[in-house]
Design a protein around this motif. Structure first.
Motif, PDB file in Angstrom:
ATOM      1  N   ASP A 248       0.877  -1.340  -0.186  1.00 26.35           N
ATOM      2  CA  ASP A 248       0.031  -0.045  -0.089  1.00 26.35           C
ATOM      3  C   ASP A 248       1.003   1.277  -0.034  1.00 26.35           C
ATOM      4  O   ASP A 248       1.925   1.366   0.796  1.00 26.35           O
TER       5      ASP A 248
ATOM      6  N   PHE B 151      -7.720  -7.725  -1.635  1.00 25.23           N
ATOM      7  CA  PHE B 151      -7.397  -6.457  -1.856  1.00 25.23           C
ATOM      8  C   PHE B 151      -7.953  -5.405  -0.999  1.00 25.23           C
ATOM      9  O   PHE B 151      -9.063  -5.596  -0.171  1.00 25.23           O
ATOM     10  N   THR B 152      -7.141  -4.227  -0.498  1.00 25.76           N
ATOM     11  CA  THR B 152      -7.551  -3.611   0.297  1.00 25.76           C
ATOM     12  C   THR B 152      -7.361  -1.928  -0.198  1.00 25.76           C
ATOM     13  O   THR B 152      -6.785  -1.582  -0.697  1.00 25.76           O
ATOM     14  N   THR B 153      -8.656  -1.346  -0.579  1.00 19.66           N
ATOM     15  CA  THR B 153      -8.975  -0.342  -1.329  1.00 19.66           C
ATOM     16  C   THR B 153     -10.101   0.412  -1.159  1.00 19.66           C
ATOM     17  O   THR B 153     -11.049   0.106  -0.231  1.00 19.66           O
TER      18      THR B 153
ATOM     19  N   TYR C 198     -13.830  -1.431  -8.486  1.00 13.93           N
ATOM     20  CA  TYR C 198     -13.074  -2.315  -9.039  1.00 13.93           C
ATOM     21  C   TYR C 198     -13.336  -3.862  -8.602  1.00 13.93           C
ATOM     22  O   TYR C 198     -12.495  -4.780  -9.117  1.00 13.93           O
TER      23      TYR C 198
ATOM     24  N   LYS D 257     -11.894   0.195   2.204  1.00 15.79           N
ATOM     25  CA  LYS D 257     -11.626   1.163   3.300  1.00 15.79           C
ATOM     26  C   LYS D 257     -12.632   2.256   3.636  1.00 15.79           C
ATOM     27  O   LYS D 257     -13.143   2.736   2.557  1.00 15.79           O
TER      28      LYS D 257
ATOM     29  N   ASP E  52      -3.223  -3.012  -2.314  1.00 17.37           N
ATOM     30  CA  ASP E  52      -3.967  -1.702  -2.562  1.00 17.37           C
ATOM     31  C   ASP E  52      -3.946  -1.727  -3.992  1.00 17.37           C
ATOM     32  O   ASP E  52      -3.462  -2.225  -4.980  1.00 17.37           O
ATOM     33  N   ILE E  53      -4.942  -0.875  -4.750  1.00 15.72           N
ATOM     34  CA  ILE E  53      -5.221  -0.867  -5.946  1.00 15.72           C
ATOM     35  C   ILE E  53      -4.632   0.435  -6.300  1.00 15.72           C
ATOM     36  O   ILE E  53      -4.063   0.428  -7.555  1.00 15.72           O
ATOM     37  N   ASN E  54      -5.109   1.473  -5.968  1.00 19.97           N
ATOM     38  CA  ASN E  54      -4.871   2.795  -6.496  1.00 19.97           C
ATOM     39  C   ASN E  54      -3.183   3.308  -6.085  1.00 19.97           C
ATOM     40  O   ASN E  54      -2.958   3.965  -4.949  1.00 19.97           O
TER      41      ASN E  54
ATOM     42  N   ASP F 266      -0.445  -0.143 -10.649  1.00 20.78           N
ATOM     43  CA  ASP F 266      -1.510  -0.259  -9.693  1.00 20.78           C
ATOM     44  C   ASP F 266      -1.733  -1.621  -9.321  1.00 20.78           C
ATOM     45  O   ASP F 266      -1.130  -2.567 -10.232  1.00 20.78           O
TER      46      ASP F 266
ATOM     47  N   TYR G 108     -12.348  -8.638  -0.938  1.00 19.28           N
ATOM     48  CA  TYR G 108     -11.956  -7.182  -1.516  1.00 19.28           C
ATOM     49  C   TYR G 108     -12.486  -6.486  -0.261  1.00 19.28           C
ATOM     50  O   TYR G 108     -13.687  -6.419  -0.056  1.00 19.28           O
TER      51      TYR G 108
ATOM     52  N   TYR H 165     -11.830   2.112  -3.085  1.00 16.72           N
ATOM     53  CA  TYR H 165     -12.875   2.036  -4.403  1.00 16.72           C
ATOM     54  C   TYR H 165     -13.623   0.931  -4.535  1.00 16.72           C
ATOM     55  O   TYR H 165     -12.996  -0.216  -4.573  1.00 16.72           O
TER      56      TYR H 165
END
Length: 235
Positions: A11, A80-82, A87, A102, A57-59, A64, A99, A84
């Motif tokens: 992240d 995934f920890t995001t 996605y 946050k 994280d994605i972003n 990414d 998924y 958004y």
């Protein structure tokens, strides 16, 4: 008993990394082998260490999380920890294990870890563990779903939508067929088109059931039996 999991945190936000490190400290089965601020740092660790699960994280800048996952030939389990939600469908198409949006709670984090933990079969109770899962085929993929993660099921023509907190699976199965695969007493028919997971109920108001951001109707012909099952008198 569960096997220990080597985990990698990826992240670009220091606060997000700290939260994940703190959450991991509550679960002795998690062994942090790396904390990274970019996909490239993570790549180096994956090439040199055994990693069982990645909190991703994605972003992130340059590369990414989604693009990074595509580059991994044999990826470990991915959570995934995001920030958004948009996605989620792509993430599950890439076989992500979970998924997390946050800010997510410690409780939700533990649920995600439980999903990727591997039970050690050293007793005669392993069958009970298997009963917690259901295999769902949708399009060309088969998903191993924890039954308790399902919020509700909704009939949609020849399909049934299995609705989770951050995702929807759409198998080509009748609602009645799926109902037979779910634990009686936990999953309750509340409408001709809806079955709900009673453990996910936040509150009931009139003829509506509220579950997080979801609102489910209670059918007139189902209400009495539903309230009786919950041991509630409908005054």
């Amino acid at each position: 008993m569960m096997q220990n999991l080597n985990c990698l945190i990826v992240d670009d936000e220091p606060i997000a990394r700290k939260i994940l490190v703190d959450y991991c400290s509550y679960l002795p089965i998690l062994n942090i082998v790396g904390v990274c601020g970019s996909a490239f740092e993570a790549r180096d660790i994956l090439l040199n260490q055994k990693v069982d699960v990645v909190f991703l994280d994605i972003n992130m800048p340059v590369l990414d999380g989604i693009s990074f996952l595509v580059t991994i030939k044999k990826p470990p389990r991915i959570i995934f920890t995001t920030a958004y939600k948009k996605y989620a469908a792509t993430a599950f198409d890439l076989a992500a294990s979970d998924y997390l949006v946050k800010p997510f709670s410690l409780e939700r984090f533990i649920q995600a870890v439980d999903r990727v933990s591997i039970p050690v079969d050293n007793s005669h109770n392993s069958a009970a563990t298997n009963d917690e899962f259901i295999l769902i085929k949708t399009e060309n993929k088969i998903y191993n779903v924890i039954k308790g993660d399902i919020f509700y099921l909704e009939a949609k023509g020849n399909y049934t939508h299995l609705v989770f907190e951050d995702n929807i699976l759409k198998p080509k199965m009748a609602l009645s067929s799926l109902e037979k695969l779910l634990p009686e007493g936990q999953f309750l028919r509340v409408h001709r088109s809806f079955i709900i997971n009673r453990t996910r109920i936040n509150h009931i108001e009139g003829n509506r059931i509220f579950m997080r951001n979801f609102e489910i109707p209670i059918g007139y012909s189902f209400k009495e039996s539903f309230m009786m099952t919950l041991n509630i008198k409908d005054n």
